[in-house]
Design a protein around this motif. Structure first.
Motif, mmCIF file in Angstrom:
data_model
loop_
_atom_site.group_PDB
_atom_site.id
_atom_site.type_symbol
_atom_site.label_atom_id
_atom_site.label_comp_id
_atom_site.label_asym_id
_atom_site.label_seq_id
_atom_site.Cartn_x
_atom_site.Cartn_y
_atom_site.Cartn_z
ATOM 1 N N HIS A 152 13.083 1.063 -31.527
ATOM 2 C CA HIS A 152 14.038 1.795 -32.375
ATOM 3 C C HIS A 152 14.721 0.902 -33.413
ATOM 4 O O HIS A 152 15.120 1.366 -34.476
ATOM 5 C CB HIS A 152 15.118 2.468 -31.529
ATOM 6 C CG HIS A 152 14.657 3.681 -30.784
ATOM 7 N ND1 HIS A 152 13.895 3.606 -29.649
ATOM 8 C CD2 HIS A 152 14.860 5.002 -31.012
ATOM 9 C CE1 HIS A 152 13.653 4.834 -29.208
ATOM 10 N NE2 HIS A 152 14.224 5.707 -30.014
ATOM 11 N N GLY A 166 19.684 4.793 -28.092
ATOM 12 C CA GLY A 166 20.121 6.114 -28.554
ATOM 13 C C GLY A 166 19.831 7.220 -27.556
ATOM 14 O O GLY A 166 19.997 8.396 -27.876
ATOM 15 N N THR A 167 19.402 6.867 -26.358
ATOM 16 C CA THR A 167 19.161 7.850 -25.298
ATOM 17 C C THR A 167 20.426 8.011 -24.454
ATOM 18 O O THR A 167 20.943 7.020 -23.924
ATOM 19 C CB THR A 167 17.993 7.377 -24.392
ATOM 20 O OG1 THR A 167 16.780 7.399 -25.143
ATOM 21 C CG2 THR A 167 17.843 8.277 -23.169
ATOM 22 N N TYR A 168 20.914 9.234 -24.377
ATOM 23 C CA TYR A 168 22.129 9.509 -23.605
ATOM 24 C C TYR A 168 21.830 10.520 -22.507
ATOM 25 O O TYR A 168 20.996 11.419 -22.682
ATOM 26 C CB TYR A 168 23.228 10.085 -24.505
ATOM 27 C CG TYR A 168 23.754 9.084 -25.503
ATOM 28 C CD1 TYR A 168 24.880 8.322 -25.214
ATOM 29 C CD2 TYR A 168 23.119 8.890 -26.726
ATOM 30 C CE1 TYR A 168 25.368 7.387 -26.128
ATOM 31 C CE2 TYR A 168 23.594 7.960 -27.642
ATOM 32 C CZ TYR A 168 24.719 7.224 -27.332
ATOM 33 O OH TYR A 168 25.194 6.302 -28.226
ATOM 34 N N LYS A 223 14.962 11.950 -35.340
ATOM 35 C CA LYS A 223 15.156 13.317 -34.856
ATOM 36 C C LYS A 223 14.615 14.320 -35.871
ATOM 37 O O LYS A 223 13.919 15.274 -35.506
ATOM 38 C CB LYS A 223 16.652 13.543 -34.612
ATOM 39 C CG LYS A 223 17.015 14.858 -33.948
ATOM 40 C CD LYS A 223 18.538 14.914 -33.781
ATOM 41 C CE LYS A 223 19.004 16.340 -33.538
ATOM 42 N NZ LYS A 223 19.173 16.669 -32.143
ATOM 43 N N ILE A 253 21.438 1.869 -36.902
ATOM 44 C CA ILE A 253 20.893 2.702 -35.830
ATOM 45 C C ILE A 253 21.255 4.190 -35.954
ATOM 46 O O ILE A 253 20.386 5.050 -35.774
ATOM 47 C CB ILE A 253 21.254 2.114 -34.433
ATOM 48 C CG1 ILE A 253 20.104 1.216 -33.952
ATOM 49 C CG2 ILE A 253 21.539 3.154 -33.397
ATOM 50 C CD1 ILE A 253 18.830 1.932 -33.538
ATOM 51 N N PRO A 254 22.494 4.544 -36.288
ATOM 52 C CA PRO A 254 22.771 5.982 -36.428
ATOM 53 C C PRO A 254 21.836 6.660 -37.433
ATOM 54 O O PRO A 254 21.323 7.754 -37.167
ATOM 55 C CB PRO A 254 24.237 6.018 -36.890
ATOM 56 C CG PRO A 254 24.824 4.733 -36.365
ATOM 57 C CD PRO A 254 23.707 3.724 -36.458
ATOM 58 N N LEU A 263 18.266 6.855 -35.977
ATOM 59 C CA LEU A 263 18.134 7.904 -34.952
ATOM 60 C C LEU A 263 18.092 9.291 -35.597
ATOM 61 O O LEU A 263 17.329 10.155 -35.176
ATOM 62 C CB LEU A 263 19.284 7.812 -33.941
ATOM 63 C CG LEU A 263 19.263 6.573 -33.030
ATOM 64 C CD1 LEU A 263 20.566 6.468 -32.235
ATOM 65 C CD2 LEU A 263 18.071 6.624 -32.069
ATOM 66 N N ARG A 264 18.895 9.465 -36.635
ATOM 67 C CA ARG A 264 18.895 10.750 -37.345
ATOM 68 C C ARG A 264 17.516 11.005 -37.967
ATOM 69 O O ARG A 264 16.970 12.097 -37.860
ATOM 70 C CB ARG A 264 19.984 10.732 -38.428
ATOM 71 C CG ARG A 264 20.810 12.003 -38.486
ATOM 72 C CD ARG A 264 21.942 11.911 -39.521
ATOM 73 N NE ARG A 264 22.853 10.803 -39.283
ATOM 74 C CZ ARG A 264 23.105 9.817 -40.163
ATOM 75 N NH1 ARG A 264 22.533 9.809 -41.360
ATOM 76 N NH2 ARG A 264 23.951 8.853 -39.867
ATOM 77 N N THR A 302 26.973 0.972 -26.996
ATOM 78 C CA THR A 302 26.533 1.631 -25.744
ATOM 79 C C THR A 302 27.699 1.927 -24.808
ATOM 80 O O THR A 302 27.514 2.613 -23.819
ATOM 81 C CB THR A 302 25.539 0.732 -24.978
ATOM 82 O OG1 THR A 302 26.174 -0.518 -24.705
ATOM 83 C CG2 THR A 302 24.258 0.511 -25.762
ATOM 84 N N SER A 346 15.496 10.294 -27.513
ATOM 85 C CA SER A 346 15.865 9.571 -28.737
ATOM 86 C C SER A 346 14.630 9.396 -29.629
ATOM 87 O O SER A 346 14.637 8.605 -30.561
ATOM 88 C CB SER A 346 16.493 8.213 -28.417
ATOM 89 O OG SER A 346 15.588 7.406 -27.691
ATOM 90 N N HIS A 360 25.233 6.293 -22.324
ATOM 91 C CA HIS A 360 24.006 5.699 -22.846
ATOM 92 C C HIS A 360 23.103 5.209 -21.707
ATOM 93 O O HIS A 360 23.594 4.756 -20.667
ATOM 94 C CB HIS A 360 24.342 4.529 -23.776
ATOM 95 C CG HIS A 360 23.218 4.162 -24.696
ATOM 96 N ND1 HIS A 360 22.110 3.456 -24.275
ATOM 97 C CD2 HIS A 360 23.006 4.454 -26.005
ATOM 98 C CE1 HIS A 360 21.278 3.308 -25.298
ATOM 99 N NE2 HIS A 360 21.794 3.908 -26.356
#
Ligand SMILES: *Cc1c(COP(=O)(O)O)cnc(C)c1O
Length: 384
Positions: free
Chosen positions: A186, A162-164, A261, A253-254, A257-258, A48, A290, A169
């Motif tokens: 998440h 994952g919210t920016y 999305k 997490i990456p 998140l992908r 973060t 996210s 972050h």
């Protein structure tokens, strides 16, 4: 029809690496306040870019601890979004403070910033907000209001991993960010939470207060078992088993998140033209969600058929949820304590009373999303 797919709303992805990490902790001598929690905090700070991260027992404990640290007391007020989990308000109540609810903005479900200033009184101490379903609240505007009135800002980031916002972050725009690792969020540690802050003094005090306010942690004790106590504190620690899970989950997490999305874009494309529903914004050009889930808000008269639609979806193997089941001021406790009417907070109520939440979690793939969209259309057709 072929045997229906099983599409649970939430299903944690726990792989061999998580199991190995947990077994390693269980095989060792340290189950609480050990190296795993410290390692998870370091990894969370790296992810973060938070100067300080503090592992917590859960997000509710994190929110409570933050208000305890801020010294919220009877007579103090905290601005709270009407559309959120009850924990956001409970944390204020636990300090004998009063949550002052503000309705949702219809396009995103986030707190309606235009209504915040008229809810502020001389007793207001803080503004809390939720990045609803992962869609960022405009923190530039929130911070401007907070500065003008001398208020603290507490970000409930339970749905905002994952919210920016403007490349920063969630949880690092206000004074404190509180995260949840409950199983359907998440990522998970079974139960767990984290506080992020840029304030070194606050981080040190929160760290003491989450563990009885002892004056030195294990590593600092010259003689084991000997310490002093400088105040009143909680036992709100995360244990080493949870922290070990968190370290592995954070690495995933990456990918999570992908997947969210991609899943979101598949189902959003399939459902967005339907005249029976309305979808909340998941991007506005400046920032992006996210993608915690897709919330389909049924228009009238379909709203009255909501539970029939849910039953149809369940029969097709599609699990659903509602975020959140009532506007918080309409929950029995808050309604009775503060005398709110059913007609108050109409936008938060519309989301709670008319929406169905569909999963976009990483346990699902594009085929699942297409199947779910099809099941949703068929359910609508059946109740028509
Ligand atoms: C889930 C949730 C919480 C509670 O988190 P726990 O870790 O279960 O205490 C708080 N706030 C919001 C907005 C949530 O969605």
């Amino acid at each position: 029809m072929a045997a229906p797919r099983q599409i649970p709303f939430g299903k944690p992805i726990i792989g061999d690496e998580e199991k190995q990490a947990v077994l390693e902790v269980l095989g060792g001598p340290i189950l609480v306040h050990g190296p795993k929690a410290a390692e998870f905090e370091k990894a969370w700070s790296a992810f973060t870019k938070s100067p300080f991260s503090i592992t917590m027992a859960n997000c509710t404990a994190a929110l409570h601890l933050v208000y305890y640290y801020l010294g919220i007391k009877a007579g103090d007020e905290v601005i709270v979004p009407a559309q959120t989990h009850t924990a956001t308000a409970h944390a204020v109540e636990l300090m004998q403070g009063r949550p002052v609810f503000v309705d949702a903005e219809p396009r995103t479900g986030n707190i309606d910033i235009d209504q915040i200033e008229r809810a502020i009184t001389p007793n207001t101490r803080a503004i809390s907000l939720v990045h609803y379903l992962g869609m960022p609240v405009d923190m530039v505007r929130i911070n401007a209001i907070a500065r003008k009135h001398g208020l603290k800002v507490v970000e409930d980031c339970a749905l905002a991993i994952g919210t920016y916002l403007d490349g920063v972050h969630a949880g690092l725009h206000g004074d404190f960010g509180c995260f949840s690792f409950y199983p359907v969020k998440h990522m998970t540690t079974a139960e767990g939470g984290m506080i992020t802050t840029k304030d070194e003094t606050a981080a040190a005090q929160l760290t003491r207060q989450k563990a009885f306010c002892v004056d030195r942690h294990m590593g600092e004790r010259k003689i084991p078992g000997v310490y002093d106590v400088t105040g009143v504190g909680f036992n709100y620690r995360m244990n080493e088993i949870e922290a070990a899970l968190g370290i592995v989950q954070l690495k995933r997490i990456p990918g999570f998140l992908r997947a969210r999305k991609e899943n979101y874009s598949v189902i959003e494309r399939a459902l967005r033209q339907l005249p029976e529903i309305e979808l909340l914004e998941s991007t506005n050009g400046r920032f992006e969600s996210s993608h915690y889930c897709l919330s389909a808000i049924l228009k009238k008269p379909y709203a009255e058929k909501r539970f029939e639609i849910v039953a149809e979806l369940n029969a097709a193997g599609v699990g659903t949820s509602v975020y959140y089941p009532k506007a918080v001021p309409h929950l029995k406790f808050y309604r009775e304590k503060y005398g709110y009417s059913e007609n108050s907070f109409p936008e938060a109520a519309r989301i709670s009373n008319q929406s169905i939440a569909l999963s976009v979690g990483p346990h699902l793939n594009a085929e699942d999303m297409t199947y779910m969209a099809e099941a949703f259309k068929q359910a609508l057709a059946k109740v028509r």
